[in-house]
Design a protein around this motif. Structure first.
Motif, PDB file in Angstrom:
ATOM      1  N   VAL A 145       0.741  -1.197   0.069  1.00  0.00           N
ATOM      2  CA  VAL A 145      -0.045  -0.048   0.021  1.00  0.00           C
ATOM      3  C   VAL A 145       0.886   1.402  -0.030  1.00  0.00           C
ATOM      4  CG1 VAL A 145      -2.003  -1.167   1.109  1.00  0.00           C
ATOM      5  CG2 VAL A 145      -0.335  -0.120   2.485  1.00  0.00           C
ATOM      6  N   ASP A 146       0.161   2.185  -0.077  1.00  0.00           N
ATOM      7  CA  ASP A 146       1.224   3.731  -0.309  1.00  0.00           C
ATOM      8  C   ASP A 146       1.220   4.580   1.053  1.00  0.00           C
ATOM      9  OD1 ASP A 146      -1.523   4.536   0.109  1.00  0.00           O
ATOM     10  OD2 ASP A 146      -1.671   5.615  -1.722  1.00  0.00           O
ATOM     11  N   SER A 147       0.658   4.226   2.059  1.00  0.00           N
ATOM     12  CA  SER A 147       1.144   4.896   3.544  1.00  0.00           C
ATOM     13  C   SER A 147       1.092   3.905   4.610  1.00  0.00           C
ATOM     14  CB  SER A 147      -0.225   5.629   3.531  1.00  0.00           C
ATOM     15  OG  SER A 147      -1.352   5.068   4.013  1.00  0.00           O
ATOM     16  N   GLU A 148       1.705   4.261   5.508  1.00  0.00           N
ATOM     17  CA  GLU A 148       1.811   3.733   6.805  1.00  0.00           C
ATOM     18  C   GLU A 148       0.480   3.337   7.525  1.00  0.00           C
ATOM     19  OE1 GLU A 148       4.842   3.436  10.799  1.00  0.00           O
ATOM     20  OE2 GLU A 148       4.629   5.448   9.679  1.00  0.00           O
ATOM     21  N   ALA A 168      -5.352  -8.987   0.662  1.00  0.00           N
ATOM     22  CA  ALA A 168      -4.347  -8.605  -0.430  1.00  0.00           C
ATOM     23  C   ALA A 168      -4.839  -8.556  -1.724  1.00  0.00           C
ATOM     24  CB  ALA A 168      -3.190  -9.851  -0.609  1.00  0.00           C
ATOM     25  N   LYS A 169      -5.994  -9.195  -2.099  1.00  0.00           N
ATOM     26  CA  LYS A 169      -6.879  -8.935  -3.129  1.00  0.00           C
ATOM     27  C   LYS A 169      -7.394  -7.810  -3.444  1.00  0.00           C
ATOM     28  CE  LYS A 169      -7.565 -14.094  -3.998  1.00  0.00           C
ATOM     29  NZ  LYS A 169      -8.659 -15.328  -4.020  1.00  0.00           N
ATOM     30  N   ALA A 170      -7.938  -7.254  -2.216  1.00  0.00           N
ATOM     31  CA  ALA A 170      -8.708  -6.142  -2.307  1.00  0.00           C
ATOM     32  C   ALA A 170      -7.994  -4.892  -2.187  1.00  0.00           C
ATOM     33  CB  ALA A 170      -9.800  -6.154  -1.281  1.00  0.00           C
ATOM     34  N   ASN A 171      -6.801  -4.983  -1.636  1.00  0.00           N
ATOM     35  CA  ASN A 171      -5.897  -3.682  -1.235  1.00  0.00           C
ATOM     36  C   ASN A 171      -4.565  -3.443  -1.858  1.00  0.00           C
ATOM     37  OD1 ASN A 171      -7.716  -2.382   1.130  1.00  0.00           O
ATOM     38  ND2 ASN A 171      -7.714  -4.738   1.590  1.00  0.00           N
TER      39      ASN A 171
END
Length: 283
Positions: A145-148, A168-171
């Motif tokens: 993902v793009d943020s902590e 994982a599939k969704a995000n």
């Protein structure tokens, strides 16, 4: 009786006339295969010409190749003879550097032949693989993902019982692995970026990491299992080992030769741009 005598005499005469053909010398590299204005082209020249051909042309049937090389040699010699002004300085230097390159290659070939033996290849295999310590391979999955904050949110859900693969599939922004529930398959040391690898090594099978930062973003990593990496057999890495040995024996030999030689470089201070100044040949 006279008829029998005549038969044997005729046979002897026939054998005698055949002897010169049988006694002819076998072809050598000096055997002349063609001449151009009295200048000879030899069998040895054709053999060398064939050796210089790309591999695909060396597969041409011998009869066709033989005729083709003779014609090529005849044409080249005729063209060479047509040059009336003699060799220029550039011509002489082309020939000199070509000859130097050929002899250098010949020298290296003997070095490789002597140094890259079956025994040396097996010794290199033992050192790099057979006697090397076991290495561990890892099977892991991740969510990128793009943020902590997003990573922490997903980790909290996993800790609360949510299914890792479904999250994982969704995000995950790593779409290549997301479709497989974040699965990355098996990988060994050095195959992942260091922060990711360090996090994987610190996990036990079944554990899920906290947020891990890499150049790709933020990861949540699940270690599935580990195994001892299988060592390749000799044949699987023969080419790799052979090439490495070739580089080593060549490098060592050149270093030794140049260290023992008296090398002076009075031209090192020249302007490197002179390499492009072909007008020097006209001066």
């Amino acid at each position: 009786m006279a008829k029998h005598t005549g038969f044997w005499m005729g046979l002897a005469l026939a054998c005698a006339t055949a002897l010169p053909a049988l006694a002819q010398d076998a072809p050598t590299v000096d055997t002349v295969v063609a001449t151009v204005n009295g200048e000879a082209i030899t069998l040895g020249e054709l053999i060398v010409m064939r050796e210089k051909l790309p591999a695909q042309y060396q597969q041409i049937p011998d009869d066709a190749l033989f005729k083709g090389l003779i014609e090529q040699a005849v044409q080249q010699l005729a063209l060479e003879q047509s040059v009336t002004e003699g060799k220029t300085k550039r011509d002489e230097l082309w020939l000199k550097t070509d000859a130097r390159g050929y002899m250098a290659g010949k020298a290296l070939q003997s070095v490789v032949t002597a140094g890259v033996t079956e025994e040396a290849i097996k010794a290199a295999y033992d050192e790099k693989y057979a006697k090397a310590p076991d290495t561990t391979e890892y099977s892991a999955a991740h969510i990128l993902v793009d943020s902590e904050d997003k990573a922490k949110e997903l980790k909290a859900k996993i800790d609360g019982g949510a299914d890792f693969a479904e999250l994982a599939k969704a995000n995950s922004s790593d779409t290549g692995s997301a479709v497989n529930g974040g699965d990355l398959g098996w990988f060994g040391p050095g195959m992942m970026v260091k922060p990711f690898e360090d996090a994987v090594v610190a996990l036990k099978p079944g554990e899920v990491s906290g947020p891990v930062k890499s150049d790709f973003g933020w990861h949540i990593i699940k270690l599935n299992e580990t195994r001892v990496a299988a060592k390749p057999d000799l044949e699987a890495v023969r080419q790799e080992l052979t090439e490495a040995l070739q580089q080593k024996v060549i490098g060592d030999h050149i270093a030794k030769l140049t260290a023992e030689a008296k090398v002076e470089k009075p031209g090192e201070g020249l302007d490197p741009a002179l390499l492009r100044d072909a007008t020097l040949f006209d001066k």
